[in-house]
Design a protein around this motif. Structure first.
Motif, PDB file in Angstrom:
ATOM      1  N   GLN A 190     -11.122   4.054   3.277  1.00  0.00           N
ATOM      2  CA  GLN A 190     -10.543   2.704   3.440  1.00  0.00           C
ATOM      3  C   GLN A 190     -11.818   1.826   4.071  1.00  0.00           C
ATOM      4  N   GLN A 193       0.678  -1.107  -0.026  1.00  0.00           N
ATOM      5  CA  GLN A 193      -0.040  -0.052  -0.130  1.00  0.00           C
ATOM      6  C   GLN A 193       0.736   1.285  -0.085  1.00  0.00           C
ATOM      7  N   VAL A 253      -4.358  -2.140   0.116  1.00  0.00           N
ATOM      8  CA  VAL A 253      -4.934  -2.253   1.475  1.00  0.00           C
ATOM      9  C   VAL A 253      -5.878  -3.427   1.413  1.00  0.00           C
ATOM     10  N   PHE A 285      -5.229   1.558  -2.499  1.00  0.00           N
ATOM     11  CA  PHE A 285      -6.392   0.819  -2.134  1.00  0.00           C
ATOM     12  C   PHE A 285      -6.079  -0.591  -2.224  1.00  0.00           C
ATOM     13  N   ASP A 305     -10.273   6.807   8.551  1.00  0.00           N
ATOM     14  CA  ASP A 305      -9.867   6.286   7.293  1.00  0.00           C
ATOM     15  C   ASP A 305     -11.168   5.949   6.551  1.00  0.00           C
TER      16      ASP A 305
END
Length: 311
Positions: free
Chosen positions: A162, A69, A137, A134, A159
């Motif tokens: 996210q 990430q 992530v 992302f 976040d």
């Protein structure tokens, strides 16, 4: 787990390998919550852990600095590494198991050939500034959910993008876990807690307070409609020349599209800015329209039952 810390809190089991995790996780049973971190833990993480502890019999914390990430211009080596103090915080907060693998444990063949794509929602706001972030992530979150097999997973509202993408991934891929949002934890002066705050000089920190002030100003104008929210927040940021704004938006919390002027309901007021050498993000859920104002987290609409898959 008979050893104790100096404050008499049981020391969590620490698993470094998949085999160690498998053995330790098997001893915990089904009622498990996970909190995923990259280390450098602070009170915001402690709040997540306490919320997890209240919801489940056992809590697993993952500490993994995920290289996928970080972009080519982002200094992975600069990220603070504070494992001993992280472990002490986990002990004090009542964590049962800490999974702290190295990259070769999580990615035994190097960069994975198959990854999770964030799709269109991952290309706007933070995704526009950090292309591919992302995807990295979601890939690691998916792997850690499989490895830790929790019933609940707790993520911070700070976040927000996210959190939205993780909830969308869980829904779209039928991952049997309940994703639980936790309100942003702030310093006494209003600054959202972040591991990146350690990079701020005293003057940087003073300038950084403009972000939370802007969000509060926007929320205070929420009853008057979207334009008033944006105008009030922007006015605060304009007065702080040391905060170089990347974006200030008022968007729908599920689509991340700008809300129109006639919009009434819950929306995400989000800001990103560079202060000194540090890029900071912050946001505030708001209710726009009559009776509007700041929210802690968004309402949780009825979602498909993904939490029941493990007992």
């Amino acid at each position: 787990m008979s050893d104790t810390t100096a404050t008499a809190h049981p020391i969590p089991v620490v698993a470094r390998t998949r085999a160690e995790l498998r053995a330790a996780r098997a001893a915990l049973g089904d009622d498990v919550a996970v909190v995923m971190t990259m280390g450098a833990l602070h009170e915001g993480h402690a709040t997540l852990i306490r919320e997890a502890r209240a919801a489940a019999e056992h809590v697993v914390v993952t500490i993994f600095l995920n290289p996928l990430q970080f972009g080519p211009k982002e200094d992975l080596s600069r990220y603070p590494r504070t494992f001993e103090s992280d472990l002490a915080l986990c002990a004090e907060a009542g964590v049962d198991l800490v999974f702290a693998p190295t990259p070769d444990v999580v990615y035994p063949d190097g960069d994975p050939g198959v990854t999770v794509a964030a799709g269109a929602l991952g290309t706007v706001l933070e995704g526009q500034t950090r292309p591919g972030h992302f995807d990295g992530v979601l890939t690691v979150v998916a792997k850690l959910l499989h490895l830790t097999a929790p019933r609940h997973a707790f993520f911070g509202q700070k976040d927000a993008q996210q959190l939205l993408l993780i909830r969308r991934m869980v829904r779209d891929l039928d991952v049997p876990v309940d994703v639980v949002p936790v309100a942003t934890v702030r310093e006494e002066d209003g600054l959202a807690m972040s591991s990146r705050n350690t990079y701020l000089t005293p003057s940087d920190r003073e300038a950084a307070l403009a972000l939370s002030r802007a969000l509060r100003a926007g929320a205070a104008a929420a009853a008057e409609g979207p334009s008033a929210v944006r105008r009030a927040a922007r006015a605060v940021l304009v007065d702080e020349p040391l905060a170089l704004v990347d974006y200030l938006v008022l968007v729908h919390p599920e689509t991340l599209q700008d809300v129109p002027e006639w919009f009434h309901g819950e929306a995400l007021l989000a800001v990103a800015a560079r202060v000194g050498t540090t890029r900071l993000i912050d946001n505030l859920p708001v209710r726009v329209g009559p009776g509007g104002g700041a929210l802690a987290v968004f309402s949780r609409p009825d979602l498909p039952d993904t939490a029941g898959g493990r007992g």
